[in-house]
Design a protein around this motif. Structure first.
Motif, PDB file in Angstrom:
ATOM      1  N   HIS A   1      35.825  47.167  50.877  1.00  0.00           N
ATOM      2  CA  HIS A   1      36.712  46.521  50.174  1.00  0.00           C
ATOM      3  C   HIS A   1      36.527  46.879  48.558  1.00  0.00           C
ATOM      4  N   TYR A   2      35.503  47.204  48.118  1.00  0.00           N
ATOM      5  CA  TYR A   2      35.164  47.516  46.830  1.00  0.00           C
ATOM      6  C   TYR A   2      36.117  48.899  46.401  1.00  0.00           C
ATOM      7  N   ARG A   3      35.721  49.946  47.287  1.00  0.00           N
ATOM      8  CA  ARG A   3      36.418  50.986  47.078  1.00  0.00           C
ATOM      9  C   ARG A   3      38.112  51.067  47.409  1.00  0.00           C
ATOM     10  N   ARG A   4      38.428  50.095  48.156  1.00  0.00           N
ATOM     11  CA  ARG A   4      39.970  50.028  48.161  1.00  0.00           C
ATOM     12  C   ARG A   4      40.565  49.249  47.102  1.00  0.00           C
ATOM     13  N   ILE A   5      39.853  48.344  46.342  1.00  0.00           N
ATOM     14  CA  ILE A   5      40.140  47.816  45.053  1.00  0.00           C
ATOM     15  C   ILE A   5      40.153  48.781  44.016  1.00  0.00           C
ATOM     16  N   GLU A   6      39.042  49.619  44.112  1.00  0.00           N
ATOM     17  CA  GLU A   6      38.850  50.573  42.990  1.00  0.00           C
ATOM     18  C   GLU A   6      40.071  51.680  43.200  1.00  0.00           C
ATOM     19  N   GLU A   7      40.499  51.846  44.301  1.00  0.00           N
ATOM     20  CA  GLU A   7      41.546  52.953  44.295  1.00  0.00           C
ATOM     21  C   GLU A   7      42.924  52.366  43.788  1.00  0.00           C
ATOM     22  N   GLN A   8      43.033  51.055  43.861  1.00  0.00           N
ATOM     23  CA  GLN A   8      44.318  50.519  43.373  1.00  0.00           C
ATOM     24  C   GLN A   8      44.282  50.064  42.131  1.00  0.00           C
ATOM     25  N   ARG A   9      43.011  50.117  41.237  1.00  0.00           N
ATOM     26  CA  ARG A   9      42.930  49.414  40.012  1.00  0.00           C
ATOM     27  C   ARG A   9      44.078  50.038  39.008  1.00  0.00           C
ATOM     28  N   ALA A  10      44.397  51.076  38.884  1.00  0.00           N
ATOM     29  CA  ALA A  10      45.552  51.536  37.993  1.00  0.00           C
ATOM     30  C   ALA A  10      46.739  51.154  38.142  1.00  0.00           C
ATOM     31  N   THR A  11      47.082  50.756  39.501  1.00  0.00           N
ATOM     32  CA  THR A  11      48.530  50.152  39.837  1.00  0.00           C
ATOM     33  C   THR A  11      48.755  48.748  40.060  1.00  0.00           C
ATOM     34  N   LEU A  12      47.539  47.917  39.665  1.00  0.00           N
ATOM     35  CA  LEU A  12      47.556  46.375  39.655  1.00  0.00           C
ATOM     36  C   LEU A  12      48.366  46.095  38.492  1.00  0.00           C
ATOM     37  N   GLY A  13      48.463  46.613  37.349  1.00  0.00           N
ATOM     38  CA  GLY A  13      49.240  46.180  36.407  1.00  0.00           C
ATOM     39  C   GLY A  13      48.658  44.934  35.469  1.00  0.00           C
ATOM     40  N   TYR A  14      47.248  45.018  35.975  1.00  0.00           N
ATOM     41  CA  TYR A  14      46.401  44.007  34.791  1.00  0.00           C
ATOM     42  C   TYR A  14      44.966  44.703  35.097  1.00  0.00           C
ATOM     43  N   ASP A  15      43.929  44.357  34.078  1.00  0.00           N
ATOM     44  CA  ASP A  15      42.832  44.792  34.016  1.00  0.00           C
ATOM     45  C   ASP A  15      41.579  44.250  34.930  1.00  0.00           C
ATOM     46  N   ILE A  16      40.949  45.081  35.648  1.00  0.00           N
ATOM     47  CA  ILE A  16      39.713  44.581  36.386  1.00  0.00           C
ATOM     48  C   ILE A  16      38.351  45.451  35.995  1.00  0.00           C
ATOM     49  N   ASP A  17      37.266  44.740  36.171  1.00  0.00           N
ATOM     50  CA  ASP A  17      36.218  45.640  35.850  1.00  0.00           C
ATOM     51  C   ASP A  17      35.278  45.703  36.900  1.00  0.00           C
ATOM     52  N   GLY A  18      35.617  45.417  38.208  1.00  0.00           N
ATOM     53  CA  GLY A  18      34.579  45.278  39.047  1.00  0.00           C
ATOM     54  C   GLY A  18      35.142  44.416  40.393  1.00  0.00           C
ATOM     55  N   VAL A  19      34.403  43.998  41.173  1.00  0.00           N
ATOM     56  CA  VAL A  19      34.413  43.192  42.475  1.00  0.00           C
ATOM     57  C   VAL A  19      33.452  42.101  42.385  1.00  0.00           C
ATOM     58  N   VAL A  20      33.857  40.836  42.634  1.00  0.00           N
ATOM     59  CA  VAL A  20      33.151  39.772  42.790  1.00  0.00           C
ATOM     60  C   VAL A  20      32.869  39.395  44.101  1.00  0.00           C
ATOM     61  N   TYR A  21      31.485  39.522  44.577  1.00  0.00           N
ATOM     62  CA  TYR A  21      31.197  38.851  46.048  1.00  0.00           C
ATOM     63  C   TYR A  21      30.716  37.410  46.000  1.00  0.00           C
ATOM     64  N   LYS A  22      30.921  36.567  46.727  1.00  0.00           N
ATOM     65  CA  LYS A  22      30.389  35.294  46.964  1.00  0.00           C
ATOM     66  C   LYS A  22      30.168  35.065  48.551  1.00  0.00           C
ATOM     67  N   VAL A  23      28.953  34.312  48.667  1.00  0.00           N
ATOM     68  CA  VAL A  23      28.705  33.575  49.904  1.00  0.00           C
ATOM     69  C   VAL A  23      29.878  32.659  50.388  1.00  0.00           C
ATOM     70  N   ASP A  24      30.440  33.148  51.721  1.00  0.00           N
ATOM     71  CA  ASP A  24      31.648  32.496  51.848  1.00  0.00           C
ATOM     72  C   ASP A  24      31.383  30.724  52.320  1.00  0.00           C
ATOM     73  N   ASP A  25      30.431  30.569  53.124  1.00  0.00           N
ATOM     74  CA  ASP A  25      29.840  29.224  53.465  1.00  0.00           C
ATOM     75  C   ASP A  25      29.573  28.402  52.261  1.00  0.00           C
ATOM     76  N   LEU A  26      30.123  27.265  51.884  1.00  0.00           N
ATOM     77  CA  LEU A  26      29.798  26.336  50.751  1.00  0.00           C
ATOM     78  C   LEU A  26      28.367  25.607  50.967  1.00  0.00           C
ATOM     79  N   GLU A  27      27.966  25.371  52.244  1.00  0.00           N
ATOM     80  CA  GLU A  27      26.660  24.934  52.459  1.00  0.00           C
ATOM     81  C   GLU A  27      25.637  25.843  52.044  1.00  0.00           C
ATOM     82  N   TYR A  28      25.911  27.082  52.556  1.00  0.00           N
ATOM     83  CA  TYR A  28      24.878  28.201  52.239  1.00  0.00           C
ATOM     84  C   TYR A  28      24.792  28.183  50.561  1.00  0.00           C
ATOM     85  N   GLN A  29      26.002  28.340  49.762  1.00  0.00           N
ATOM     86  CA  GLN A  29      26.089  28.281  48.352  1.00  0.00           C
ATOM     87  C   GLN A  29      25.029  27.308  48.037  1.00  0.00           C
TER      88      GLN A  29
END
Length: 707
Positions: free
Chosen positions: A280-308
């Motif tokens: 997914h990081y690579r998919r986002i990187e490929e679209q980076r220039a066409t998004l129309g706004y600046d991004i500088d990476g991808v944020v990963y978060k553990v999905d389960d809030l109890e785990y968080q």
């Protein structure tokens, strides 16, 4: 003394303590510039590098960790002028990963902390990391009651009035918890950023370096009406204080925020393990220039809030999230067109026109393509580069930029090449004047043969003529040169010195032009008159002869002493043989390439006539000849490094050259002497390795005393 290039394992305890103090100062200043002043002094990549080095030293010397360690710092203290807001729950930063192996290590550390095995299911959300300004929005009983910046994580700035001006920020929420603090990022789209800068320029205001600076500066205005006029956007991605849970998972909570009326990023995805996260990081990187706004990476978060909840936090970052940063100097974007520019030497230079993309903190819309061989996918010898891939209009290209280096197109993605895209046909005629564009044997560049009849060459030569190292006429820069040339006031350098005579009577014609008045016109004429008396080396450099830069001009001036002697020598060397030719190429630093260029330029009838017309208006000062007799450094190559306390580096260089020495900027086996002041770094180490003689500043003065 420790240096940034020294491996952490090689540092002594004293060096480590000194380095940690230096890094603390650098990072504190960087935090203030970025978070409080919205005027970054260093790139994100440099900031990340310094912070990682600080962490590595602290890991190696844990007892030396400072009370004000950058590892425990988030953002910067709020600026004066805004009321302060204490966050009920701190707004923290994120740890970073840069390589695939680091992402795998992050997943493994999470699993170990939770007691999960490698095959146990563990989902993460992955979303674009917006390059903007963090904002916290507090709602009570559905109403927006407070908005605050992150500040130093504990205390931020109250920007409630400004946040109300952002269309993406709901004023009321239906069906929300009684208390909910929504967190996200304020940003500006590329199109809105370009429009804002155009408006700023039109009214003589300051333009912004990138959309992040523009967004931060717009949100943090003391006058909310200024914020209203700025096109700000907002993505929600997190929350702080809650009176009741939003959901059981991160992904569920994001959907709840969307249902409440917030904009959430559509590229947020649920990933099972590092392989899917990386994909997914690579998919986002490929679209980076066409998004129309600046991004500088991808944020990963553990999905389960109890785990968080179980994972909790370190001092400044959560254990359950990390940011996978894009390489700071690289980005992919679309090549919209290839334009050909003609320089002052007639060189046809291809320029890539790109869909704007932020690279290294700067919005890049143009990049160099070097020459026709580079476009074709080969080097000057015909060997393939980039695997032989050529560059075509419409291609998806990788752009590289580091520091102040001019952006360049580094690679091409052939999988995304448009069907029917044609190889680029490099022009064989000049796009400015239609003259033949000739590529000589052994030359990588094709050049216009039009000379002075080519308007592009004429204008560029005039710009060079008035540049800082040449005539440097105050009030006559590139913009004024273009204006005067297009109006027919200046066609060659000599015309500058007759400008007042032709158009200055009563200064009526000039002072009535837009941007000019009586005082500015008089100042220009006075500045021109001041430059009638000028140094020989400046005149030689100002002519814009190919291969004759500042250093070569200085060598020629010192070798011949006067303009008459210089011209006589060049004329006598025209046949490229005999004593005059041998004398010219015999000057240390002047070879056959420079000599041939000089002789050819002075032999061209039109160019020589233009030079002669210029010289009639000048009083060219004789150059100071090197005092080689009795000089202990005559003929030696010297390098100056570190901080000189008794003179500037430029003064030291000039002094050494007056004594017949050659001053170099780098240490090599040909270096005879290194003069090292306090703070000398890698050059001193290299000199020691090569056995080069090293003197401190006092030793240097002792050496040249009396010379």
């Amino acid at each position: 003394m420790a240096h940034e290039t020294d491996p952490v394992g090689d540092l002594t305890e004293a060096q480590a303590r000194e380095e940690l103090a230096r890094l603390a100062d650098l990072l504190d200043a960087a935090n203030i510039a970025y978070h409080r002043d919205d005027a970054p002094k260093i790139s994100d990549a440099e900031y990340d590098r310094l912070k990682r080095r600080n962490a590595e030293i602290e890991a190696r010397f844990p007892a030396l960790k400072r009370a004000d360690s950058p590892s425990d710092t988030v953002g910067a203290a709020p600026a004066e002028g805004f009321a302060k807001v204490r966050h009920e729950i701190r707004m923290l930063s994120l740890s970073n990963v840069f390589e695939e192996e680091e992402l795998v290590s992050f997943d493994q550390s999470v699993r170990r902390y939770l007691g999960l095995g490698a095959d146990d299911p563990l989902a993460y959300t992955a979303e674009p990391k917006i390059d903007g300004l963090s904002l916290s929005l507090r709602y009570e009983k559905g109403a927006l009651v407070q908005a605050a910046t992150r500040g130093d994580g504990a205390v931020g700035e109250n920007v409630t009035a400004n946040a109300r001006m952002i269309d993406d920020v709901p004023q009321r929420l239906n069906g929300a918890p009684e208390v909910i603090e929504v967190r996200g990022e304020v940003y500006m789209s590329h199109a809105d950023f370009a429009d804002l800068n155009a408006r700023q320029t039109a009214r003589g205001g300051k333009s912004f370096a990138n959309p992040r600076n523009a967004a931060a500066g717009s949100l943090r205005q003391l006058d909310p009406e200024i914020t209203r006029a700025r096109p700000l956007r907002f993505f929600a991605y997190s929350w702080g204080a809650l009176s009741e849970p939003l959901a059981e998972t991160q992904s569920g909570a994001i959907k709840r925020l969307e249902a409440l009326g917030f904009q959430t990023n559509p590229l947020t995805a649920l990933c099972n393990g590092p392989d899917e996260m990386l994909a997914h990081y690579r998919r986002i990187e490929e679209q980076r220039a066409t998004l129309g706004y600046d991004i500088d990476g991808v944020v990963y978060k553990v999905d389960d809030l109890e785990y968080q909840r179980r994972l909790g936090f370190r001092s400044t970052t959560p254990r359950w999230a990390t940011a996978h940063k894009f390489p700071a100097e690289l980005a992919w974007t679309r090549l919209e067109a290839i334009d050909i520019q003609v320089g002052r030497t007639g060189a046809l230079s291809p320029v890539a026109r790109l869909s704007p993309v932020t690279v290294g903190g700067v919005v890049v819309s143009n990049a160099t393509l070097h020459n026709e061989d580079y476009i074709a996918g080969r080097d000057a010898t015909g060997a393939p580069i980039r695997g032989g891939k050529d560059i075509r209009v419409g291609d998806w290209v990788q752009v590289y930029r580091a520091g102040d280096v001019i952006p360049k197109v580094a690679d091409v993605d052939l999988d995304k090449r448009l069907e029917g895209a044609e190889p680029f046909d490099f022009p064989k005629t000049c796009p400015e004047c239609g003259s033949d564009a000739i590529r000589e044997a052994g030359d990588a560049v094709r050049r216009c043969s039009g000379g002075l009849v080519c308007p592009a060459q004429a204008v560029e030569k005039l710009k060079h003529f008035v540049s800082r190292a040449a005539f440097d006429i105050e009030g006559l820069g590139a913009k004024q040169v273009e204006q005067f040339y297009s109006d027919g006031w200046i066609k060659e350098p000599a015309d500058i010195f007759t400008l007042a005579q032709r158009y200055g009577a009563g200064m009526q014609q000039l002072k009535n032009r837009e941007g000019w008045g009586e005082k500015s016109a008089q100042k220009l004429f006075d500045a021109i008159d001041e430059r009638r008396v000028i140094a020989l080396e400046r005149v030689i450099f100002s002519l814009g002869i190919r291969h004759v830069g500042e250093g070569v001009a200085r060598l020629l001036a010192r070798a011949y002493g006067s303009w008459d002697a210089f011209v006589a020598a060049v004329d006598a060397a025209r046949d490229q043989g005999g004593e005059a030719w041998d004398g010219l190429i015999g000057i240390d630093g002047i070879g056959t390439v420079v000599a041939t260029s000089l002789v050819s330029s002075f032999a061209q009838e039109a160019e020589r006539a233009s030079i002669d017309r210029l010289v009639r208006h000048l009083d060219i000062q004789e150059a100071e000849r090197p005092r080689t007799e009795g000089s202990p450094v005559a003929g030696k190559t010297i390098v100056f490094t570190g901080t000189l306390e008794r003179m500037t580096r430029a003064e030291a260089k000039a002094w050494a050259e007056r004594l017949g020495a050659k001053v170099s900027g780098s240490v090599s086996a040909r270096t005879d002497l290194l003069v090292a002041g306090p703070g000398a770094g890698s050059k001193e180490s290299k000199a020691r390795d090569l056995g080069v003689e090293i003197l401190d500043e006092d030793g240097w003065f002792d050496l040249i005393e009396g010379a």
